[in-house]
Design a protein around this motif. Structure first.
Motif, PDB file in Angstrom:
ATOM      1  N   ILE A 162       0.744  -0.810   0.114  1.00 49.87           N
ATOM      2  CA  ILE A 162      -0.094  -0.155   0.287  1.00 49.87           C
ATOM      3  C   ILE A 162       1.119   1.188  -0.082  1.00 49.87           C
ATOM      4  CG2 ILE A 162      -1.362   1.594   1.653  1.00 49.87           C
ATOM      5  CD1 ILE A 162      -2.619  -1.224   2.230  1.00 49.87           C
ATOM      6  N   VAL A 163       2.002   1.374   0.934  1.00 47.63           N
ATOM      7  CA  VAL A 163       2.609   2.855   1.147  1.00 47.63           C
ATOM      8  C   VAL A 163       3.620   2.833  -0.357  1.00 47.63           C
ATOM      9  CG1 VAL A 163       5.103   2.962   2.305  1.00 47.63           C
ATOM     10  CG2 VAL A 163       3.212   2.430   3.669  1.00 47.63           C
ATOM     11  N   SER A 164       4.388   1.617  -1.057  1.00 51.99           N
ATOM     12  CA  SER A 164       5.230   1.421  -2.374  1.00 51.99           C
ATOM     13  C   SER A 164       3.840   1.914  -3.556  1.00 51.99           C
ATOM     14  CB  SER A 164       5.181   0.245  -2.805  1.00 51.99           C
ATOM     15  OG  SER A 164       4.119  -0.661  -2.912  1.00 51.99           O
ATOM     16  N   ALA A 165       2.590   1.337  -3.670  1.00 54.98           N
ATOM     17  CA  ALA A 165       1.468   2.702  -4.133  1.00 54.98           C
ATOM     18  C   ALA A 165       0.778   3.979  -3.602  1.00 54.98           C
ATOM     19  CB  ALA A 165       0.839   1.386  -4.631  1.00 54.98           C
ATOM     20  N   ASP A 166       1.098   4.537  -2.861  1.00 56.27           N
ATOM     21  CA  ASP A 166       1.125   5.635  -2.557  1.00 56.27           C
ATOM     22  C   ASP A 166      -0.369   5.629  -2.214  1.00 56.27           C
ATOM     23  OD1 ASP A 166       3.182   6.698  -3.449  1.00 56.27           O
ATOM     24  OD2 ASP A 166       2.933   7.424  -5.108  1.00 56.27           O
ATOM     25  N   GLY A 174      -3.364   4.874   1.491  1.00 52.01           N
ATOM     26  CA  GLY A 174      -3.301   5.251   2.674  1.00 52.01           C
ATOM     27  C   GLY A 174      -4.116   4.699   4.041  1.00 52.01           C
ATOM     28  N   GLU A 175      -3.664   5.102   4.990  1.00 54.19           N
ATOM     29  CA  GLU A 175      -3.882   3.820   6.018  1.00 54.19           C
ATOM     30  C   GLU A 175      -5.796   3.641   6.266  1.00 54.19           C
ATOM     31  OE1 GLU A 175      -4.703   6.366  10.263  1.00 54.19           O
ATOM     32  OE2 GLU A 175      -3.280   7.068   9.191  1.00 54.19           O
ATOM     33  N   GLN A 176      -6.174   4.292   5.447  1.00 55.38           N
ATOM     34  CA  GLN A 176      -7.449   3.997   5.191  1.00 55.38           C
ATOM     35  C   GLN A 176      -8.134   2.271   4.927  1.00 55.38           C
ATOM     36  OE1 GLN A 176      -8.600   5.511   8.114  1.00 55.38           O
ATOM     37  NE2 GLN A 176     -10.377   4.805   7.590  1.00 55.38           N
ATOM     38  N   LEU A 177      -6.792   2.641   3.579  1.00 53.77           N
ATOM     39  CA  LEU A 177      -6.707   0.890   2.871  1.00 53.77           C
ATOM     40  C   LEU A 177      -6.493  -0.151   3.776  1.00 53.77           C
ATOM     41  CD1 LEU A 177      -7.416  -0.816   0.589  1.00 53.77           C
ATOM     42  CD2 LEU A 177      -5.171   0.043  -0.897  1.00 53.77           C
ATOM     43  N   PHE A 178      -5.575   0.652   4.299  1.00 52.18           N
ATOM     44  CA  PHE A 178      -4.576  -0.772   5.056  1.00 52.18           C
ATOM     45  C   PHE A 178      -5.815  -1.360   6.602  1.00 52.18           C
ATOM     46  CE2 PHE A 178      -2.644  -2.549   9.422  1.00 52.18           C
ATOM     47  CZ  PHE A 178      -1.884  -3.696   8.830  1.00 52.18           C
ATOM     48  N   ARG A 179      -6.571  -0.401   7.109  1.00 54.84           N
ATOM     49  CA  ARG A 179      -7.665  -0.305   7.878  1.00 54.84           C
ATOM     50  C   ARG A 179      -8.260  -1.266   7.947  1.00 54.84           C
ATOM     51  NH1 ARG A 179      -7.033   2.635  12.557  1.00 54.84           N
ATOM     52  NH2 ARG A 179      -5.411   4.705  12.478  1.00 54.84           N
ATOM     53  N   SER A 180      -8.879  -1.493   6.989  1.00 51.39           N
ATOM     54  CA  SER A 180     -10.034  -2.239   5.892  1.00 51.39           C
ATOM     55  C   SER A 180      -9.747  -3.669   5.895  1.00 51.39           C
ATOM     56  CB  SER A 180     -10.588  -1.267   5.032  1.00 51.39           C
ATOM     57  OG  SER A 180      -9.534  -1.382   3.284  1.00 51.39           O
ATOM     58  N   ALA A 181      -7.343  -3.794   5.273  1.00 53.21           N
ATOM     59  CA  ALA A 181      -7.820  -5.213   4.584  1.00 53.21           C
ATOM     60  C   ALA A 181      -6.984  -5.451   5.840  1.00 53.21           C
ATOM     61  CB  ALA A 181      -6.114  -4.953   3.809  1.00 53.21           C
ATOM     62  N   TYR A 182      -6.217  -4.947   7.399  1.00 51.27           N
ATOM     63  CA  TYR A 182      -6.001  -5.735   8.464  1.00 51.27           C
ATOM     64  C   TYR A 182      -6.659  -6.789   8.429  1.00 51.27           C
ATOM     65  CZ  TYR A 182      -4.656  -6.026  13.043  1.00 51.27           C
ATOM     66  OH  TYR A 182      -4.181  -6.459  14.358  1.00 51.27           O
ATOM     67  N   LEU A 183      -5.371  -8.128   9.087  1.00 56.19           N
ATOM     68  CA  LEU A 183      -6.512  -9.516   9.893  1.00 56.19           C
ATOM     69  C   LEU A 183      -5.597  -9.381  11.055  1.00 56.19           C
ATOM     70  CD1 LEU A 183      -4.792 -11.745   6.646  1.00 56.19           C
ATOM     71  CD2 LEU A 183      -6.628 -10.516   6.477  1.00 56.19           C
ATOM     72  N   HIS A 184      -6.833  -9.338  11.826  1.00 55.05           N
ATOM     73  CA  HIS A 184      -6.558  -9.575  13.430  1.00 55.05           C
ATOM     74  C   HIS A 184      -4.894 -11.079  13.687  1.00 55.05           C
ATOM     75  CE1 HIS A 184      -6.621  -9.754  17.918  1.00 55.05           C
ATOM     76  NE2 HIS A 184      -6.357 -11.015  17.876  1.00 55.05           N
ATOM     77  N   GLY A 185      -3.567 -10.472  14.058  1.00 48.54           N
ATOM     78  CA  GLY A 185      -3.007 -11.346  14.304  1.00 48.54           C
ATOM     79  C   GLY A 185      -2.540 -11.007  15.550  1.00 48.54           C
TER      80      GLY A 185
END
Length: 348
Positions: free
Chosen positions: A215-219, A221-232
């Motif tokens: 996500i960072v390499s493709a510029d 945002g954090e919101q995209l990561f928040r929606s993708a986060y897997l609980h570990g």
């Protein structure tokens, strides 16, 4: 029936299968083999030989081997499931292939008005027939697909068709796959759940590292990561803080030392710019190595699922090692460099 009695026979079978895992001497022989003897050696080690047409180049034969390696792993998982007391739990090793097939199908259909057409090339290494996934995407037929996976399929198709954002569509399917993994593990006994959930925590952590890096390499945002986060085992905010502060996704995590030590080894050549950065392909390799080592560390437990999972993890890493060798041969990489790559996995 007690847990130790349940697994005694299965672990005994695994101890026999472990003897067929490739040894350092086997890898050495494959690296040194000439073009004519390479496939013959593989066949002698239990791997099916590719079908070579008279006019086929050696590089074409090597390309076929990747599919054969994957088939060997899939067939072995299914064979172990036949004598495992809790077979559904071991299908977590096959679910990623279903997810990969779903992504290919969604990308094949999204943006096209027609609903007919030939099925793309799909893996048969998952838990579902690829035709079923294809029909679910192409015709909207749920069939034997679970409601959660089917909903993810239709959601990913809608996302890609409307936004054109393939990454968002992939993340929808990745999350559904992981939820299915957790559900399968939840069907196991107490000891199975305890061990396999630790494995899935590690799986989620590495997936989150890879997702954040991409996500960072493709510029993004954090919101995209928040929606993708897997609980570990690592909190979402740790990754978000790293992303927003310009640090690597794994900074400050328990995996940082492992990545920095092994991933940046000068001889590793995990990426063209290994001295300056560790790219996604390199991180994927490191993830496989780390998870295989975790499973191997617990392989001596004689009466639980640990030994079965450890064997499958070792076999999965073996297929990656063989891909390293075949890709290296195809690209003309010198033998010592290939050996250095395998040393990172604990082989050679």
């Amino acid at each position: 029936m007690r847990q130790d009695t349940n697994y005694a026979y299965a672990v005994g079978r695994i101890r026999v299968l472990e003897k067929s895992l490739l040894k350092n001497s086997d890898y050495d022989a494959l690296i040194d083999a000439g073009d004519e003897s390479f496939v013959t050696l593989l066949s002698g080690l239990g791997y099916a030989a590719p079908v070579k047409a008279d006019d086929a180049a050696e590089t074409d034969v090597l390309r076929q081997l990747a599919d054969l390696f994957a088939a060997r792993f899939t067939d072995t998982v299914r064979e172990v499931m036949k004598f495992a007391p809790e077979p559904e739990v071991l299908s977590v090793f096959l679910l990623p292939a279903d997810c990969s097939n779903a992504k290919i199908c969604v990308k094949s259909i999204a943006g096209h008005n027609e609903v007919s057409g030939e099925m793309p090339v799909l893996s048969r290494g998952g838990t579902l027939p690829p035709e079923m996934i294809w029909d679910a995407v192409r015709k909207g037929e749920q069939g034997r697909l679970g409601s959660g996976f089917y909903k993810a399929l239709t959601g990913a198709l809608e996302e890609l068709s409307v936004s054109g954002n393939a990454r968002k569509a992939d993340l929808i399917l990745d999350r559904a796959c992981f939820v299915n993994m957790r559900e399968l593990v939840a069907k196991g006994c107490y000891f199975t759940r305890k061990f396999m959930n630790r494995y899935l925590d590690i799986y989620a952590d590495w997936t989150n590292i890879l997702t954040a890096e991409r996500i960072v390499s493709a510029d993004g945002g954090e919101q995209l990561f928040r929606s993708a986060y897997l609980h570990g085992s690592i909190a979402k905010e740790r990754f978000v803080d790293n992303m927003t502060s310009g640090r690597r996704a794994y900074a400050g995590t328990p995996y940082e030392g492992f990545i920095e030590t092994i991933g940046r080894a000068p001889a590793a050549q995990l990426s063209p710019d290994a001295a300056d950065k560790i790219d996604s392909a390199a991180l994927e390799k490191l993830a496989d190595i780390f998870m295989a080592r975790f499973l191997a560390f617990n392989s001596n437990e004689p009466y639980r699922i640990d030994a079965l999972a450890a064997y499958l993890g070792a076999l999965k890493l073996e297929t990656r090692n063989l891909r390293m060798i075949t890709v290296g041969r195809r690209s003309g990489t010198d033998k010592e460099t290939i050996r250095e790559l395998l040393r990172l996995t604990g082989r050679i």
